[in-house]
Design a protein around this motif. Structure first.
Motif, PDB file in Angstrom:
ATOM      1  N   GLY A  23     -49.155  10.169   3.862  1.00 49.09           N
ATOM      2  CA  GLY A  23     -48.380   9.563   2.788  1.00 49.09           C
ATOM      3  C   GLY A  23     -48.717   8.123   2.498  1.00 49.09           C
ATOM      4  O   GLY A  23     -47.865   7.378   2.010  1.00 49.09           O
ATOM      5  N   GLY A  24     -49.956   7.707   2.794  1.00 45.85           N
ATOM      6  CA  GLY A  24     -50.311   6.306   2.597  1.00 45.85           C
ATOM      7  C   GLY A  24     -50.819   5.968   1.209  1.00 45.85           C
ATOM      8  O   GLY A  24     -51.063   4.800   0.916  1.00 45.85           O
ATOM      9  N   GLY A  25     -50.977   6.963   0.351  1.00 44.32           N
ATOM     10  CA  GLY A  25     -51.584   6.714  -0.954  1.00 44.32           C
ATOM     11  C   GLY A  25     -50.823   5.713  -1.805  1.00 44.32           C
ATOM     12  O   GLY A  25     -51.413   4.812  -2.394  1.00 44.32           O
ATOM     13  N   ALA A  26     -49.496   5.876  -1.867  1.00 45.32           N
ATOM     14  CA  ALA A  26     -48.695   4.970  -2.696  1.00 45.32           C
ATOM     15  C   ALA A  26     -48.744   3.549  -2.164  1.00 45.32           C
ATOM     16  O   ALA A  26     -48.840   2.583  -2.930  1.00 45.32           O
ATOM     17  N   ASP A  27     -48.683   3.398  -0.830  1.00 45.21           N
ATOM     18  CA  ASP A  27     -48.753   2.058  -0.237  1.00 45.21           C
ATOM     19  C   ASP A  27     -50.123   1.441  -0.473  1.00 45.21           C
ATOM     20  O   ASP A  27     -50.248   0.244  -0.746  1.00 45.21           O
ATOM     21  N   GLY A  28     -51.179   2.256  -0.363  1.00 46.78           N
ATOM     22  CA  GLY A  28     -52.522   1.743  -0.623  1.00 46.78           C
ATOM     23  C   GLY A  28     -52.703   1.366  -2.076  1.00 46.78           C
ATOM     24  O   GLY A  28     -53.352   0.365  -2.395  1.00 46.78           O
ATOM     25  N   LEU A  29     -52.119   2.155  -2.971  1.00 44.35           N
ATOM     26  CA  LEU A  29     -52.194   1.850  -4.394  1.00 44.35           C
ATOM     27  C   LEU A  29     -51.536   0.508  -4.683  1.00 44.35           C
ATOM     28  O   LEU A  29     -52.085  -0.333  -5.402  1.00 44.35           O
ATOM     29  N   ALA A  30     -50.374   0.283  -4.084  1.00 44.07           N
ATOM     30  CA  ALA A  30     -49.671  -0.991  -4.282  1.00 44.07           C
ATOM     31  C   ALA A  30     -50.486  -2.149  -3.733  1.00 44.07           C
ATOM     32  O   ALA A  30     -50.572  -3.218  -4.344  1.00 44.07           O
ATOM     33  N   ALA A  31     -51.122  -1.949  -2.584  1.00 42.19           N
ATOM     34  CA  ALA A  31     -51.943  -3.008  -1.995  1.00 42.19           C
ATOM     35  C   ALA A  31     -53.154  -3.300  -2.864  1.00 42.19           C
ATOM     36  O   ALA A  31     -53.559  -4.452  -3.045  1.00 42.19           O
ATOM     37  N   GLY A  32     -53.747  -2.258  -3.435  1.00 42.67           N
ATOM     38  CA  GLY A  32     -54.892  -2.449  -4.320  1.00 42.67           C
ATOM     39  C   GLY A  32     -54.530  -3.187  -5.586  1.00 42.67           C
ATOM     40  O   GLY A  32     -55.327  -3.942  -6.133  1.00 42.67           O
ATOM     41  N   GLN A  33     -53.298  -2.986  -6.043  1.00 36.76           N
ATOM     42  CA  GLN A  33     -52.847  -3.702  -7.237  1.00 36.76           C
ATOM     43  C   GLN A  33     -52.632  -5.178  -6.942  1.00 36.76           C
ATOM     44  O   GLN A  33     -52.663  -6.009  -7.842  1.00 36.76           O
ATOM     45  N   ARG A  34     -52.447  -5.499  -5.661  1.00 39.89           N
ATOM     46  CA  ARG A  34     -52.274  -6.902  -5.280  1.00 39.89           C
ATOM     47  C   ARG A  34     -53.590  -7.557  -4.884  1.00 39.89           C
ATOM     48  O   ARG A  34     -53.696  -8.773  -4.858  1.00 39.89           O
ATOM     49  N   ALA A  35     -54.598  -6.761  -4.546  1.00 39.45           N
ATOM     50  CA  ALA A  35     -55.810  -7.290  -3.921  1.00 39.45           C
ATOM     51  C   ALA A  35     -56.602  -8.199  -4.834  1.00 39.45           C
ATOM     52  O   ALA A  35     -56.559  -8.079  -6.058  1.00 39.45           O
ATOM     53  N   ASP A  36     -57.361  -9.102  -4.202  1.00 42.17           N
ATOM     54  CA  ASP A  36     -58.213 -10.035  -4.933  1.00 42.17           C
ATOM     55  C   ASP A  36     -59.470  -9.334  -5.401  1.00 42.17           C
ATOM     56  O   ASP A  36     -60.204  -8.781  -4.605  1.00 42.17           O
ATOM     57  N   LEU A  37     -59.584  -9.495  -6.784  1.00 39.07           N
ATOM     58  CA  LEU A  37     -60.791  -8.921  -7.359  1.00 39.07           C
ATOM     59  C   LEU A  37     -61.732 -10.107  -7.651  1.00 39.07           C
ATOM     60  O   LEU A  37     -61.649 -10.760  -8.570  1.00 39.07           O
TER      61      LEU A  37
END
Length: 243
Positions: free
Chosen positions: A214-228
């Motif tokens: 069930g880590g997909g949603a948490d990973g998605l949220a982290a990716g939305q915060r990550a530095d691009l």
């Protein structure tokens, strides 16, 4: 001027990677790095369209470290695709295990940006996942695998949006050169795909993977915060195109 831009992007990514940075600070650094990367990549594409000899299509290899190397490969594919590069996952069997790497193809500037961003995102993702506890009832490995896939999906979407904005803002300059941003950027991506196909004529598309966790949603949220912003006994690598 190009080196100055790259130095600024590297600085923003380093600031986002800093464990002392707050979530809001990392988000701000990430957003600015993504914006600068998109503008720099689009500018390079326009200059190459005007002067075709300015850049060439090349390649580079990025090692994918365990654990979760295959899932990190999905992140690499998302970054490559977002920056007009082509990614091939290479698997090398070593005894009872495997080593993984990504072989990237693309124009010079796009390769530099892809490697820079992917390296930073690996650090950012690993740091956040290390600090994050596995939710109660979740299998740790399953949770973390799906977390990386969610992280990769968010990064891919954010890159697509940043690139589309940069291309739209540059459309007048492309028109003045007698072309369009969409055409130039699509041709640039097609050259990267062609280089990958020539290097790996028997390339196959990776099969879809269905993972529990069930880590997909948490990973998605982290990716939305990550530095691009080897050894003897190695078998011939198996290759799969990612994305």
């Amino acid at each position: 001027m190009t080196e100055d831009k790259l130095a600024r992007i590297r600085k923003l990514l380093a600031q986002a990677e800093d464990p002392a940075a707050t979530t809001a600070e990392s988000e701000a650094f990430n957003a600015k790095a993504a914006e600068l990367m998109a503008r720099h990549g689009v500018d390079a594409a326009l200059l190459a369209a005007v002067d075709p000899g300015r850049e060439v299509v090349g390649d580079l290899t990025v090692e994918l470290l365990a654990p979760y190397a295959v899932e990190k490969g999905s992140l690499g594919a998302a970054v490559a695709r977002g920056l007009r590069c082509s990614a091939v996952l290479r698997t090398t069997r070593r005894g009872s295990g495997s080593d993984y790497s990504l072989h990237l193809f693309g124009a010079t500037t796009d390769l530099v940006l892809s490697e820079m961003l992917l390296t930073s995102l690996m650090v950012q993702g690993t740091g956040e996942l290390t600090r994050r506890g596995v939710p109660r009832g979740e299998h740790p490995a399953a949770y973390r695998r799906t977390w990386w896939l969610g992280f990769a999906a968010a990064i891919g979407q954010r890159l697509q949006e940043a690139e589309a904005t940069a291309a739209h803002e540059s459309e007048t300059r492309f028109a003045a050169a007698g072309t369009s941003a969409a055409l130039v950027l699509a041709d640039r991506a097609a050259l990267a795909d062609r280089a990958a196909a020539e290097a790996y004529p028997s390339l196959r598309t990776a099969a879809a993977r269905y993972l529990s966790g069930g880590g997909g949603a948490d990973g998605l949220a982290a990716g939305q915060r990550a530095d691009l912003g080897r050894t003897p006994g190695v078998t011939r690598p198996a290759r799969r195109r990612l994305g």
